[in-house]
Design a protein around this motif. Sequence first.
Motif, short mmCIF file in Angstrom:
data_model
loop_
_atom_site.label_atom_id
_atom_site.label_comp_id
_atom_site.label_asym_id
_atom_site.label_seq_id
_atom_site.Cartn_x
_atom_site.Cartn_y
_atom_site.Cartn_z
N PRO A 42 61.56 53.29 42.07
CA PRO A 42 62.10 52.93 43.28
C PRO A 42 61.50 52.04 44.26
O PRO A 42 60.50 52.75 44.63
N ARG A 43 62.01 51.00 44.55
CA ARG A 43 61.39 50.37 45.74
C ARG A 43 61.55 50.98 47.28
O ARG A 43 62.47 51.74 47.19
N ILE A 44 60.39 51.03 47.94
CA ILE A 44 60.39 51.71 49.24
C ILE A 44 61.28 50.65 50.17
O ILE A 44 60.68 49.69 50.25
N THR A 45 62.00 51.20 51.01
CA THR A 45 62.64 50.12 52.06
C THR A 45 62.03 50.52 53.48
O THR A 45 61.95 49.75 54.39
N SER A 61 59.06 49.15 57.89
CA SER A 61 60.26 48.88 57.11
C SER A 61 60.09 47.29 56.57
O SER A 61 59.45 46.41 56.91
N ILE A 62 60.85 46.97 55.23
CA ILE A 62 61.01 45.86 54.76
C ILE A 62 61.38 44.66 55.77
O ILE A 62 60.95 43.39 55.95
N MET A 87 54.13 46.06 53.89
CA MET A 87 54.67 47.36 54.57
C MET A 87 54.12 48.50 54.28
O MET A 87 53.27 49.18 55.20
N LEU A 88 53.48 48.77 52.95
CA LEU A 88 52.74 49.80 52.47
C LEU A 88 51.31 49.68 53.17
O LEU A 88 50.53 50.85 53.45
N GLU A 186 71.57 46.15 52.69
CA GLU A 186 71.65 46.42 54.45
C GLU A 186 70.27 47.28 54.67
O GLU A 186 70.37 48.44 54.87
N TYR A 187 69.14 46.42 54.79
CA TYR A 187 67.95 47.11 55.10
C TYR A 187 67.98 47.73 56.55
O TYR A 187 67.19 48.75 56.69
#
Length: 260
Positions: A42-45, A61-62, A87-88, A186-187
Amino acid sequence: MQFEKHKKAVQTLKEIDKNPGNYLIIHYSCESFYDITDGHTPRITSIAVYSYNTAQTESFSIHKTAEKERIGFDEIEDKYDQLERDMLDEFFEFVQEHKTMKWIHWNMRDINYGFKAIEHRYEVLGGTPIVIEDSSKIDISRLFIQCYGVNYIGHPRLESLLKKNNIKAKDFLPGAEEAIAFDNKEYIKLHQSTLRKVDVIASLLNRAIDNALKVESKWWEIYGLSPQGLYERITSRWWCQIILAVASIILGTIIEHYVL
């Protein structure tokens, strides 16, 4: 023995209260791991980190990363890998700067959802994560089980605890709704939910420290039925403490009278 588990959990809560500057609360949002069909993790948002001492929150955050890099909102999906990596990068720089801290979390325990999942995503994207040692992590959901017993609240536990304690949770999204928000891109909504979750976890922690958290456990599920548990139950009541104090004074006076 439940009494020993309860005693250990209470000691942990006291330690947090005594040294709040040593603790951070973390939560994050990600793509649903149930809906992935191509095998990727899963991608981190978004990630939120709340300082228990100052109540200030750092967030990653993205959409914030996209804004800083002047990437349009409609381009995020096409450039997700780049944005997630950047972001990471920022998040793990923060981790490096706070390596001595203790990290309080809610069920962040495995590769599906947890510190390992964040580390793995960073490795997939070419990064080298700063690993937070397990000894520096406190799973507050497990701590509550130790403190109040396994039946202290119904599932889903976090949402049920908020309702039980009348804690308003504006912007809070349950897991299923977060998955829908991700699918709908909806980030910002996901980010707001992540921010709200560290805030409500802090509120629950405050109440537990103050011995004011409302739970559904019976007293014997909290303290156990051992002699130590029964004593702890009795002496934990303020009115019992007053009675014992008065009784001690009276007994002391009687003994002094007869001795003299």
